[in-house]
Structures are given as C-alpha cells and as structure tokens.
Design a protein around this motif. Structure first.
Motif, PDB file in Angstrom:
ATOM      1  N   GLN A   1      82.715  -4.605   4.264  1.00 54.74           N
ATOM      2  CA  GLN A   1      83.358  -5.786   4.805  1.00 54.74           C
ATOM      3  C   GLN A   1      82.985  -7.044   4.044  1.00 54.74           C
ATOM      4  O   GLN A   1      81.894  -7.133   3.445  1.00 54.74           O
ATOM      5  CB  GLN A   1      82.967  -5.985   6.272  1.00 54.74           C
ATOM      6  N   SER A   2      83.871  -8.030   4.122  1.00 51.51           N
ATOM      7  CA  SER A   2      83.587  -9.364   3.622  1.00 51.51           C
ATOM      8  C   SER A   2      84.387 -10.358   4.445  1.00 51.51           C
ATOM      9  O   SER A   2      85.309  -9.987   5.182  1.00 51.51           O
ATOM     10  CB  SER A   2      83.918  -9.480   2.133  1.00 51.51           C
ATOM     11  N   GLY A   3      84.046 -11.624   4.272  1.00 53.01           N
ATOM     12  CA  GLY A   3      84.727 -12.653   5.049  1.00 53.01           C
ATOM     13  C   GLY A   3      83.902 -13.048   6.250  1.00 53.01           C
ATOM     14  O   GLY A   3      82.723 -12.722   6.356  1.00 53.01           O
ATOM     15  N   GLY A   4      84.516 -13.727   7.174  1.00 51.76           N
ATOM     16  CA  GLY A   4      83.801 -14.214   8.332  1.00 51.76           C
ATOM     17  C   GLY A   4      83.144 -15.550   8.059  1.00 51.76           C
ATOM     18  O   GLY A   4      83.421 -16.203   7.069  1.00 51.76           O
ATOM     19  N   GLY A   5      82.249 -15.955   8.973  1.00 52.11           N
ATOM     20  CA  GLY A   5      81.562 -17.232   8.815  1.00 52.11           C
ATOM     21  C   GLY A   5      81.731 -18.096  10.038  1.00 52.11           C
ATOM     22  O   GLY A   5      81.974 -17.610  11.142  1.00 52.11           O
ATOM     23  N   SER A   6      81.622 -19.400   9.823  1.00 49.59           N
ATOM     24  CA  SER A   6      81.690 -20.355  10.922  1.00 49.59           C
ATOM     25  C   SER A   6      82.905 -21.260  10.759  1.00 49.59           C
ATOM     26  O   SER A   6      83.226 -21.669   9.639  1.00 49.59           O
ATOM     27  CB  SER A   6      80.423 -21.204  10.961  1.00 49.59           C
ATOM     28  N   VAL A   7      83.529 -21.578  11.881  1.00 50.86           N
ATOM     29  CA  VAL A   7      84.717 -22.420  11.866  1.00 50.86           C
ATOM     30  C   VAL A   7      84.813 -23.145  13.197  1.00 50.86           C
ATOM     31  O   VAL A   7      84.263 -22.688  14.202  1.00 50.86           O
ATOM     32  CB  VAL A   7      85.976 -21.561  11.601  1.00 50.86           C
ATOM     33  N   GLN A   8      85.503 -24.254  13.197  1.00 46.60           N
ATOM     34  CA  GLN A   8      85.705 -24.982  14.439  1.00 46.60           C
ATOM     35  C   GLN A   8      86.878 -24.384  15.213  1.00 46.60           C
ATOM     36  O   GLN A   8      87.751 -23.723  14.643  1.00 46.60           O
ATOM     37  CB  GLN A   8      85.944 -26.455  14.155  1.00 46.60           C
ATOM     38  N   SER A   9      86.891 -24.654  16.491  1.00 46.52           N
ATOM     39  CA  SER A   9      87.969 -24.172  17.356  1.00 46.52           C
ATOM     40  C   SER A   9      89.324 -24.608  16.804  1.00 46.52           C
ATOM     41  O   SER A   9      89.492 -25.748  16.386  1.00 46.52           O
ATOM     42  CB  SER A   9      87.774 -24.734  18.765  1.00 46.52           C
ATOM     43  N   GLY A  10      90.257 -23.658  16.781  1.00 48.93           N
ATOM     44  CA  GLY A  10      91.572 -23.918  16.209  1.00 48.93           C
ATOM     45  C   GLY A  10      91.706 -23.552  14.753  1.00 48.93           C
ATOM     46  O   GLY A  10      92.813 -23.543  14.206  1.00 48.93           O
TER      47      GLY A  10
ATOM     48  N   SER B   1      90.898 -21.093  11.171  1.00 51.92           N
ATOM     49  CA  SER B   1      91.298 -19.748  10.745  1.00 51.92           C
ATOM     50  C   SER B   1      90.234 -19.122   9.864  1.00 51.92           C
ATOM     51  O   SER B   1      89.503 -19.819   9.151  1.00 51.92           O
ATOM     52  CB  SER B   1      92.615 -19.808   9.966  1.00 51.92           C
ATOM     53  N   LEU B   2      90.179 -17.809   9.915  1.00 47.20           N
ATOM     54  CA  LEU B   2      89.325 -17.024   9.040  1.00 47.20           C
ATOM     55  C   LEU B   2      90.032 -15.722   8.713  1.00 47.20           C
ATOM     56  O   LEU B   2      90.882 -15.263   9.481  1.00 47.20           O
ATOM     57  CB  LEU B   2      87.984 -16.708   9.711  1.00 47.20           C
ATOM     58  N   ARG B   3      89.656 -15.129   7.593  1.00 48.67           N
ATOM     59  CA  ARG B   3      90.197 -13.823   7.244  1.00 48.67           C
ATOM     60  C   ARG B   3      89.053 -12.865   6.924  1.00 48.67           C
ATOM     61  O   ARG B   3      88.163 -13.189   6.129  1.00 48.67           O
ATOM     62  CB  ARG B   3      91.147 -13.893   6.051  1.00 48.67           C
ATOM     63  N   LEU B   4      89.118 -11.710   7.526  1.00 48.19           N
ATOM     64  CA  LEU B   4      88.158 -10.648   7.254  1.00 48.19           C
ATOM     65  C   LEU B   4      88.804  -9.603   6.352  1.00 48.19           C
ATOM     66  O   LEU B   4      90.000  -9.340   6.459  1.00 48.19           O
ATOM     67  CB  LEU B   4      87.712  -9.976   8.551  1.00 48.19           C
ATOM     68  N   SER B   5      87.982  -9.019   5.484  1.00 46.98           N
ATOM     69  CA  SER B   5      88.459  -7.961   4.593  1.00 46.98           C
ATOM     70  C   SER B   5      87.559  -6.741   4.723  1.00 46.98           C
ATOM     71  O   SER B   5      86.360  -6.861   5.014  1.00 46.98           O
ATOM     72  CB  SER B   5      88.451  -8.438   3.136  1.00 46.98           C
TER      73      SER B   5
ATOM     74  N   LYS C   1      94.975  -1.801  -2.970  1.00 41.48           N
ATOM     75  CA  LYS C   1      93.587  -2.267  -3.086  1.00 41.48           C
ATOM     76  C   LYS C   1      92.659  -1.564  -2.098  1.00 41.48           C
ATOM     77  O   LYS C   1      91.476  -1.899  -2.024  1.00 41.48           O
ATOM     78  CB  LYS C   1      93.528  -3.774  -2.850  1.00 41.48           C
ATOM     79  N   ASN C   2      93.218  -0.631  -1.323  1.00 47.76           N
ATOM     80  CA  ASN C   2      92.424   0.056  -0.288  1.00 47.76           C
ATOM     81  C   ASN C   2      91.707  -0.957   0.609  1.00 47.76           C
ATOM     82  O   ASN C   2      90.527  -0.780   0.948  1.00 47.76           O
ATOM     83  CB  ASN C   2      91.398   0.990  -0.929  1.00 47.76           C
ATOM     84  N   THR C   3      92.417  -1.988   0.982  1.00 42.39           N
ATOM     85  CA  THR C   3      91.800  -3.070   1.732  1.00 42.39           C
ATOM     86  C   THR C   3      92.545  -3.337   3.031  1.00 42.39           C
ATOM     87  O   THR C   3      93.774  -3.397   3.059  1.00 42.39           O
ATOM     88  CB  THR C   3      91.757  -4.355   0.896  1.00 42.39           C
ATOM     89  N   LEU C   4      91.767  -3.501   4.065  1.00 39.63           N
ATOM     90  CA  LEU C   4      92.263  -3.856   5.386  1.00 39.63           C
ATOM     91  C   LEU C   4      91.904  -5.311   5.642  1.00 39.63           C
ATOM     92  O   LEU C   4      90.795  -5.741   5.294  1.00 39.63           O
ATOM     93  CB  LEU C   4      91.620  -2.962   6.445  1.00 39.63           C
ATOM     94  N   TYR C   5      92.816  -6.045   6.258  1.00 35.22           N
ATOM     95  CA  TYR C   5      92.579  -7.456   6.545  1.00 35.22           C
ATOM     96  C   TYR C   5      92.743  -7.747   8.032  1.00 35.22           C
ATOM     97  O   TYR C   5      93.478  -7.061   8.738  1.00 35.22           O
ATOM     98  CB  TYR C   5      93.571  -8.337   5.775  1.00 35.22           C
ATOM     99  N   LEU C   6      92.067  -8.797   8.448  1.00 35.18           N
ATOM    100  CA  LEU C   6      92.317  -9.361   9.763  1.00 35.18           C
ATOM    101  C   LEU C   6      92.410 -10.865   9.593  1.00 35.18           C
ATOM    102  O   LEU C   6      91.405 -11.525   9.323  1.00 35.18           O
ATOM    103  CB  LEU C   6      91.220  -9.005  10.772  1.00 35.18           C
ATOM    104  N   GLN C   7      93.619 -11.377   9.714  1.00 36.76           N
ATOM    105  CA  GLN C   7      93.833 -12.821   9.662  1.00 36.76           C
ATOM    106  C   GLN C   7      93.700 -13.363  11.078  1.00 36.76           C
ATOM    107  O   GLN C   7      94.435 -12.932  11.975  1.00 36.76           O
ATOM    108  CB  GLN C   7      95.220 -13.131   9.103  1.00 36.76           C
ATOM    109  N   MET C   8      92.783 -14.278  11.255  1.00 39.36           N
ATOM    110  CA  MET C   8      92.505 -14.824  12.578  1.00 39.36           C
ATOM    111  C   MET C   8      92.848 -16.301  12.578  1.00 39.36           C
ATOM    112  O   MET C   8      92.212 -17.094  11.868  1.00 39.36           O
ATOM    113  CB  MET C   8      91.033 -14.617  12.935  1.00 39.36           C
ATOM    114  N   ASN C   9      93.846 -16.658  13.360  1.00 34.80           N
ATOM    115  CA  ASN C   9      94.275 -18.050  13.494  1.00 34.80           C
ATOM    116  C   ASN C   9      94.023 -18.548  14.908  1.00 34.80           C
ATOM    117  O   ASN C   9      93.806 -17.754  15.828  1.00 34.80           O
ATOM    118  CB  ASN C   9      95.771 -18.166  13.163  1.00 34.80           C
ATOM    119  N   SER C  10      94.066 -19.845  15.070  1.00 28.48           N
ATOM    120  CA  SER C  10      93.864 -20.459  16.395  1.00 28.48           C
ATOM    121  C   SER C  10      92.614 -19.898  17.059  1.00 28.48           C
ATOM    122  O   SER C  10      92.631 -19.535  18.252  1.00 28.48           O
ATOM    123  CB  SER C  10      95.091 -20.217  17.278  1.00 28.48           C
ATOM    124  N   LEU C  11      91.543 -19.865  16.312  1.00 29.25           N
ATOM    125  CA  LEU C  11      90.309 -19.280  16.825  1.00 29.25           C
ATOM    126  C   LEU C  11      89.747 -20.092  17.982  1.00 29.25           C
ATOM    127  O   LEU C  11      89.859 -21.323  18.016  1.00 29.25           O
ATOM    128  CB  LEU C  11      89.283 -19.157  15.709  1.00 29.25           C
TER     129      LEU C  11
END
Length: 125
Positions: free
Chosen positions: A6-15, A17-21, A75-85
């Motif tokens: 896995q990669s991605g993630g981290g810290s973000v303010q409410s509202g 976006s982040l993307r996980l791979s 790319k053998n990659t799965l993503y999760l796009q997270m918006n409006s967190l």
C-alpha cells in the motif's frame, strides 16, 4: 504468494481528498476480489469498498458518493479515491484480496486471504 503493498494516506482537513494505492503481485488466478477495509482503534475491521475481476463494485453505505474504488490492471494497482472526507473516516485502511471472486459477502473481512500492511488516514475537523 500474493503480496499487497500500500501507499498513500496521510492527514487532511475535513472536506479534503486523499487517494490510496495498493500494488499486487503473485496472482495466478484471473478471478479475484480486491477491496479496501478500515479499522478504528478498539473496533473491528470493516469493509469499505470492493471490486471484482469483472469490474463489479460494492460500497459500504456510509462512503457511497464520496469514495470510488478503481483498478489499473496494467499496473496491478488498486485505488481508493476518497473525497469529502469526514473526521469519522479517520482510521487505518487496509487493502485486501482473495482469489476466486467476491462470494456472497464481498465486504466481509473473513472472506479475504491477503492483506496489505495498512496505512493511516487522519481527517481533522
């Protein structure tokens, strides 16, 4: 042996976006189910979103319209796009996979055999 990194993630303010791979390797079965799960401290791991080898998706109700699961087979990659967190999305997120399809309970943790190392997502208000 299937491996998920896995990669991605981290810290973000409410509202925000982040993307996980999640990069997978070692698959020999063309049928599979892959997904994203999350775990809050002291709570059980829960399914968030999954996709099978035919592109069918399932989402947990509380992320519908905000999160999108996708895959890049080249790319053998799965993503999760997270918006409006939201702050309640704060959790450790895990990528997971199982060969042979999603079965009758695609968001069921126990169905999955392979797991990524996890990545923290923190949403502040």
């Amino acid at each position: 042996q299937v491996q998920l990194v896995q990669s991605g993630g981290g810290s973000v303010q409410s509202g925000g976006s982040l993307r996980l791979s999640c990069v997978s390797s070692g698959y020999t079965d063309k049928r599979y189910c892959m997904g994203w799960f999350r775990q809050l401290p002291g709570q059980e791991r829960q399914g968030v979103a999954v996709v099978d080898s035919e592109g069918h998706t399932n989402y947990q109700e509380y992320v519908k319209g905000r999160f999108t699961i996708s895959q890049d087979n080249a790319k053998n990659t799965l993503y999760l796009q997270m918006n409006s967190l939201k702050p309640e999305d704060t959790a450790m997120y895990y990528c997971a996979a199982v060969t042979g399809g999603c079965g009758l309970g695609p968001l069921t943790v126990s169905w999955y055999r392979y797991w990524g190392q996890g990545t923290q997502v923190t949403v502040s208000s």
